[in-house]
Scaffold this motif. Structure first.
Motif, mmCIF file in Angstrom:
data_model
loop_
_atom_site.group_PDB
_atom_site.id
_atom_site.type_symbol
_atom_site.label_atom_id
_atom_site.label_comp_id
_atom_site.label_asym_id
_atom_site.label_seq_id
_atom_site.Cartn_x
_atom_site.Cartn_y
_atom_site.Cartn_z
ATOM 1 N N PRO A 1 0.824 -1.214 0.000
ATOM 2 C CA PRO A 1 0.000 0.000 0.000
ATOM 3 C C PRO A 1 0.857 1.263 0.000
ATOM 4 C CG PRO A 1 -0.047 -1.041 2.153
ATOM 5 C CD PRO A 1 0.731 -1.954 1.251
ATOM 6 N N LEU A 2 0.352 2.263 -0.701
ATOM 7 C CA LEU A 2 0.943 3.590 -0.721
ATOM 8 C C LEU A 2 0.039 4.535 0.046
ATOM 9 C CD1 LEU A 2 1.802 3.924 -4.523
ATOM 10 C CD2 LEU A 2 3.422 3.578 -2.654
ATOM 11 N N HIS A 3 0.621 5.546 0.662
ATOM 12 C CA HIS A 3 -0.174 6.601 1.268
ATOM 13 C C HIS A 3 -0.486 7.626 0.185
ATOM 14 C CE1 HIS A 3 1.618 5.590 5.437
ATOM 15 N NE2 HIS A 3 0.471 4.968 5.240
ATOM 16 N N ILE A 4 -1.777 7.872 -0.032
ATOM 17 C CA ILE A 4 -2.245 8.842 -1.003
ATOM 18 C C ILE A 4 -3.178 9.803 -0.264
ATOM 19 C CG2 ILE A 4 -3.496 9.220 -3.163
ATOM 20 C CD1 ILE A 4 -0.953 7.561 -3.568
ATOM 21 N N VAL A 5 -2.861 11.085 -0.315
ATOM 22 C CA VAL A 5 -3.691 12.082 0.363
ATOM 23 C C VAL A 5 -4.810 12.499 -0.583
ATOM 24 C CG1 VAL A 5 -3.717 14.342 1.489
ATOM 25 C CG2 VAL A 5 -1.707 12.856 1.730
ATOM 26 N N CYS A 6 -6.026 12.502 -0.062
ATOM 27 C CA CYS A 6 -7.205 12.867 -0.855
ATOM 28 C C CYS A 6 -7.134 14.346 -1.249
ATOM 29 C CB CYS A 6 -8.474 12.604 -0.039
ATOM 30 S SG CYS A 6 -9.995 13.100 -0.894
ATOM 31 N N PRO A 7 -7.375 14.661 -2.526
ATOM 32 C CA PRO A 7 -7.345 16.065 -2.951
ATOM 33 C C PRO A 7 -8.551 16.867 -2.474
ATOM 34 C CG PRO A 7 -8.033 14.684 -4.769
ATOM 35 C CD PRO A 7 -7.661 13.762 -3.639
ATOM 36 N N HIS A 8 -9.550 16.197 -1.919
ATOM 37 C CA HIS A 8 -10.779 16.864 -1.505
ATOM 38 C C HIS A 8 -10.829 17.106 0.009
ATOM 39 C CE1 HIS A 8 -12.032 15.994 -5.574
ATOM 40 N NE2 HIS A 8 -11.746 14.722 -5.363
ATOM 41 N N CYS A 9 -10.637 16.046 0.800
ATOM 42 C CA CYS A 9 -10.738 16.185 2.262
ATOM 43 C C CYS A 9 -9.379 16.108 2.952
ATOM 44 C CB CYS A 9 -11.691 15.144 2.837
ATOM 45 S SG CYS A 9 -11.060 13.440 2.804
ATOM 46 N N ARG B 1 -14.909 10.381 -2.448
ATOM 47 C CA ARG B 1 -14.698 11.016 -3.747
ATOM 48 C C ARG B 1 -13.451 10.411 -4.382
ATOM 49 N NH1 ARG B 1 -15.389 17.348 -2.868
ATOM 50 N NH2 ARG B 1 -15.288 17.321 -5.144
ATOM 51 N N PRO B 2 -13.293 10.543 -5.697
ATOM 52 C CA PRO B 2 -12.129 9.949 -6.370
ATOM 53 C C PRO B 2 -10.814 10.548 -5.861
ATOM 54 C CG PRO B 2 -13.763 10.670 -7.976
ATOM 55 C CD PRO B 2 -14.201 11.198 -6.639
ATOM 56 N N LEU B 3 -9.827 9.676 -5.650
ATOM 57 C CA LEU B 3 -8.508 10.163 -5.262
ATOM 58 C C LEU B 3 -7.808 10.825 -6.444
ATOM 59 C CD1 LEU B 3 -7.219 7.281 -2.968
ATOM 60 C CD2 LEU B 3 -8.006 9.570 -2.292
ATOM 61 N N PHE B 4 -8.189 10.448 -7.656
ATOM 62 C CA PHE B 4 -7.624 11.046 -8.870
ATOM 63 C C PHE B 4 -8.772 11.366 -9.813
ATOM 64 C CE2 PHE B 4 -4.441 8.184 -7.124
ATOM 65 C CZ PHE B 4 -3.376 9.064 -6.958
ATOM 66 N N LEU C 1 -0.603 12.857 -16.184
ATOM 67 C CA LEU C 1 0.349 12.385 -15.166
ATOM 68 C C LEU C 1 -0.298 11.612 -14.020
ATOM 69 C CD1 LEU C 1 2.658 15.527 -15.043
ATOM 70 C CD2 LEU C 1 3.267 13.248 -15.893
ATOM 71 N N GLU C 2 -1.590 11.857 -13.758
ATOM 72 C CA GLU C 2 -2.245 11.085 -12.695
ATOM 73 C C GLU C 2 -2.492 9.670 -13.180
ATOM 74 O OE1 GLU C 2 -5.820 13.024 -11.378
ATOM 75 O OE2 GLU C 2 -4.720 14.410 -10.129
ATOM 76 N N PRO C 3 -2.462 8.665 -12.346
ATOM 77 C CA PRO C 3 -2.303 8.664 -10.893
ATOM 78 C C PRO C 3 -0.859 8.441 -10.422
ATOM 79 C CG PRO C 3 -3.013 6.504 -11.576
ATOM 80 C CD PRO C 3 -2.885 7.352 -12.835
#
Length: 148
Positions: A5-13, A35-38, A87-89
């Motif tokens: 697993p990778l840590h991905i910070v949500c762009p919304h919350c 919501r979508p992470l990307f 470039l995402e994700p």
């Protein structure tokens, strides 16, 4: 491919999520806000969210430092948006308004805008001042990624 697993910070919350590396391209959602992470759009960050994304995200974070009064910044905005879709994700693209985060911009020594800065593992690895087209942003960002 690994499922670590990778840590991905949500762009919304701005909640940190754990996402399997091989699930990045499968449209993962945030565990908190769902919501979508990307979503193919740069995340709008304030100073606190910037610190969290740069420190906690285990994917590179490409930040556009800009201001609303800056003509070149406004002309580069759609180009940066197009680069996000490409470039995402594998990378988080984000925008930080230097007028609203003046202390952070000063600490990072942002002297001209627009300026792109690429952060990997919490550290700045590359910086490029001046407006760029989408293809140039993508090429520049990929060229400055550390080789695995």
């Amino acid at each position: 491919m690994t499922t670590d697993p990778l840590h991905i910070v949500c762009p919304h919350c701005h909640t940190t999520n754990r996402v399997a590396r091989d699930a990045l391209g499968q449209a993962p959602d945030c565990g908190k806000c769902h919501r979508p992470l990307f979503d193919g759009h740069p995340a709008a960050l304030d100073a606190d969210a910037f610190e969290k994304h740069v420190a906690r995200s285990q994917i590179p974070v490409l930040v556009d430092f800009w201001a609303p009064w800056c003509g070149p910044c406004r002309s580069m905005a759609p180009q940066f948006e197009a680069a996000a879709r490409e470039l995402e994700p594998q990378m988080r693209l984000a925008k930080l308004n230097t007028e609203e985060a003046q202390a952070l911009a000063a600490r990072l020594q942002i002297r001209s805008i627009p300026t792109l800065a690429l952060f990997v593992g919490g550290r700045e690895v590359a910086r490029q001042p001046g407006a760029m087209g989408a293809a140039d942003i993508v090429r520049w960002a990929r060229a400055h990624l550390p080789r695995a």
